[in-house]
Design a protein around this motif. Structure first.
Motif, PDB file in Angstrom:
ATOM      1  N   UNK A  53     -44.666  55.609 -15.136  1.00 40.96           N
ATOM      2  CA  UNK A  53     -45.793  55.564 -14.206  1.00 40.96           C
ATOM      3  C   UNK A  53     -45.290  55.739 -12.773  1.00 40.96           C
ATOM      4  N   UNK A  54     -46.146  56.184 -11.877  1.00 42.39           N
ATOM      5  CA  UNK A  54     -45.764  56.307 -10.470  1.00 42.39           C
ATOM      6  C   UNK A  54     -45.266  54.969  -9.950  1.00 42.39           C
ATOM      7  N   UNK A  55     -44.291  55.000  -9.040  1.00 43.39           N
ATOM      8  CA  UNK A  55     -43.761  53.754  -8.484  1.00 43.39           C
ATOM      9  C   UNK A  55     -44.829  53.035  -7.661  1.00 43.39           C
ATOM     10  N   UNK A 117     -41.854  59.837  -5.806  1.00 38.57           N
ATOM     11  CA  UNK A 117     -42.404  59.307  -7.058  1.00 38.57           C
ATOM     12  C   UNK A 117     -43.343  58.121  -6.914  1.00 38.57           C
ATOM     13  N   UNK A 118     -43.686  57.746  -5.689  1.00 38.42           N
ATOM     14  CA  UNK A 118     -44.595  56.614  -5.478  1.00 38.42           C
ATOM     15  C   UNK A 118     -46.041  57.101  -5.476  1.00 38.42           C
ATOM     16  N   UNK A 119     -46.893  56.417  -6.250  1.00 38.45           N
ATOM     17  CA  UNK A 119     -48.317  56.772  -6.201  1.00 38.45           C
ATOM     18  C   UNK A 119     -49.190  55.578  -5.832  1.00 38.45           C
ATOM     19  N   UNK A 150     -53.045  61.710  -3.017  1.00 37.25           N
ATOM     20  CA  UNK A 150     -51.600  61.563  -3.212  1.00 37.25           C
ATOM     21  C   UNK A 150     -51.209  60.154  -3.638  1.00 37.25           C
ATOM     22  N   UNK A 151     -51.897  59.155  -3.088  1.00 35.53           N
ATOM     23  CA  UNK A 151     -51.511  57.767  -3.377  1.00 35.53           C
ATOM     24  C   UNK A 151     -52.705  56.845  -3.161  1.00 35.53           C
ATOM     25  N   UNK A 152     -52.741  55.757  -3.937  1.00 34.23           N
ATOM     26  CA  UNK A 152     -53.734  54.694  -3.713  1.00 34.23           C
ATOM     27  C   UNK A 152     -53.102  53.725  -2.724  1.00 34.23           C
ATOM     28  N   UNK A 383     -51.147  58.927 -13.333  1.00 35.18           N
ATOM     29  CA  UNK A 383     -50.226  58.853 -12.198  1.00 35.18           C
ATOM     30  C   UNK A 383     -48.831  58.682 -12.791  1.00 35.18           C
ATOM     31  N   UNK A 384     -48.077  59.786 -12.865  1.00 34.27           N
ATOM     32  CA  UNK A 384     -46.846  59.808 -13.656  1.00 34.27           C
ATOM     33  C   UNK A 384     -45.726  60.527 -12.932  1.00 34.27           C
ATOM     34  N   UNK A 385     -44.499  60.175 -13.326  1.00 35.16           N
ATOM     35  CA  UNK A 385     -43.327  60.871 -12.792  1.00 35.16           C
ATOM     36  C   UNK A 385     -42.453  61.326 -13.963  1.00 35.16           C
TER      37      UNK A 385
END
Ligand code: ZN
Length: 426
Positions: A53-55, A117-119, A150-152, A383-385
């Motif tokens: 999952x995204x960081x 990699x952060x979401x 791009x990010x929450x 939301x993945x890396x």
């Protein structure tokens, strides 16, 4: 039309401890199976490497980021830490900066984090009733809205001198601004720092934080940076007020340097209370101290998340907004020495590195209260890396390439670079 927008094949999931095919449709993880017998608009072969999952970056300061940039050398390196000087630099910087400039730098910081990699981000934001007012909050709410693909992003406004009426008022105004500006519905929390060291008023400050939080029905995430027994006492009071105000599960204590100074009996008491009050602790690679009982906190069930803190500003000139880099630094910082018999080099072990991985993923999700929609599960946001290493341990050790960063089912970054069509900076 293909059944899926994206299929990631041969993806090793650490959560499931096996390779899977991940089918993504309409921004969510639609299917998690051994194989998927269907087509997709985009096919990704993970080659049996890790897909996670995204960081979750649980502690940033996107309003200050890049303030120490400039020609040749970072301005933040003019002297070592002198609090009064840093405050003076902060006021000087923000007096000159326009809302537009602060917004652009916050966006640059978000892009940097997402490429790494952060979401999910929680960022603190400084407001100041004496000088620069609400401008930083205006800037970061604009950035949050512009970068929502791009990010929450959760925002945590903080004001100095909060026990004073003017400090309380601007903090309330900042929360209202964060809650009601734009169309983004992300949590806004009460922030602040150091009831003793900063405000010289432990009771008054903590009481004011909870008054404002209750009034707006929002959570709390505060910097507790006083060391030794003073910091320990402050944490104990914070936990008492948490219980008194019915705030179990809604409070985060950031940094908590004092945990590296306190005797065992006091640590034990705090651990019990962190667990009873479901209070999260956030440490950052800059702020973790080698003598902090990090292993003990994690193994006793305390939620201990990680943040990358400041990026290239007047507080810390370092910073790449990279959680994986943070995990590597934590591993070396927490290496210990031979007097720590059982713990010596524990954070170099597979188990220890696994815990560091959880601090930048699941533990962060719990601290940000997003754990129900976090991780590789059908129905969750995609939301993945995709990494180029086979496990979390190798990802930390080799600082793995983030081959693909996927936010809400769209590839937004590749090989450490944001895709041009998803850039938000000018
Ligand atoms: Zn901070």
């Amino acid at each position: 039309m293909a059944e899926y927008d994206i299929i990631i094949r041969n993806a090793y999931s650490n959560e499931h401890d096996r390779t899977l095919a991940i089918g993504i449709a309409d921004g969510t993880i639609a299917t998690l199976e051994k194989e998927i017998d269907a087509g997709a608009d985009t096919e990704i072969d993970a080659e049996e490497n890790l897909v996670g999952p995204g960081f979750v970056d649980s502690h940033m300061h996107i309003d200050k980021s890049f303030a120490a940039c400039g020609e040749r050398r970072p301005k933040g390196n003019e002297s070592s830490f002198d609090f009064a000087e840093i405050m003076a630099r902060e006021e000087e910087y923000f007096a000159d900066a326009s809302v537009e400039e602060i917004t652009q730098r916050a966006l640059q910081n978000i892009e940097m984090a997402v490429a790494a990699g952060t979401t999910y981000i929680r960022s603190h934001v400084t407001v100041n009733h004496e000088t620069f007012g609400l401008q930083n909050m205006e800037a970061v709410t604009a950035a949050r809205d512009e970068a929502s693909h791009l990010a929450d992003i959760q925002l945590v406004p903080a004001a100095r001198h909060v026990p004073d009426e003017a400090g309380k008022r601007i903090l309330s105004d900042a929360i209202e601004l964060g809650k009601h500006s734009g169309s983004i519905n992300e949590p806004v929390l009460v922030g602040g720092s150091d009831p003793a060291g900063s405000n010289k008023n432990i009771e008054g400050t903590i009481e004011a934080w909870f008054d404002i939080a209750s009034e707006h029905d929002v959570g709390l995430d505060v910097h507790i940076q006083d060391g030794g027994t003073l910091g320990g006492y402050t944490l104990e009071r914070l936990l008492e007020y948490t219980e008194k105000n019915g705030y179990d599960g809604r409070v985060t204590a950031s940094h908590c340097f004092c945990l590296s100074h306190l005797p065992e009996w006091q640590i034990d008491g705090l651990i019990d209370e962190f667990n009873a009050r479901e209070t999260s602790v956030v440490s950052c690679y800059q702020s973790t101290r080698p003598s902090m009982p990090v292993r003990e906190l994690l193994e006793s069930g305390v939620t201990l998340a990680h943040g990358t803190d400041n990026d290239r500003d007047f507080v810390f000139p370092h910073g790449n907004a990279d959680s994986l880099e943070g995990a590597l630094v934590e591993s070396t910082k927490l290496h210990g020495d031979r007097t720590f018999v059982d713990d010596y080099r524990w954070f170099d072990t597979n188990e220890g590195l696994g815990w560091l991985w959880s601090m930048i993923t699941e533990q962060g999700a719990t601290a940000l209260d997003i754990e129900k929609q976090y991780g590789l599960k059908e129905g969750n946001p995609a939301n993945l890396v995709v990494f180029d290493e086979p496990s979390p341990q190798w990802a930390i050790i080799s600082q793995a390439t983030r081959r693909y960063v996927i936010k809400d089912g769209t590839v937004v970054a590749r090989d450490g670079e944001l895709l041009p069509e998803h850039k938000v900076t000018e």
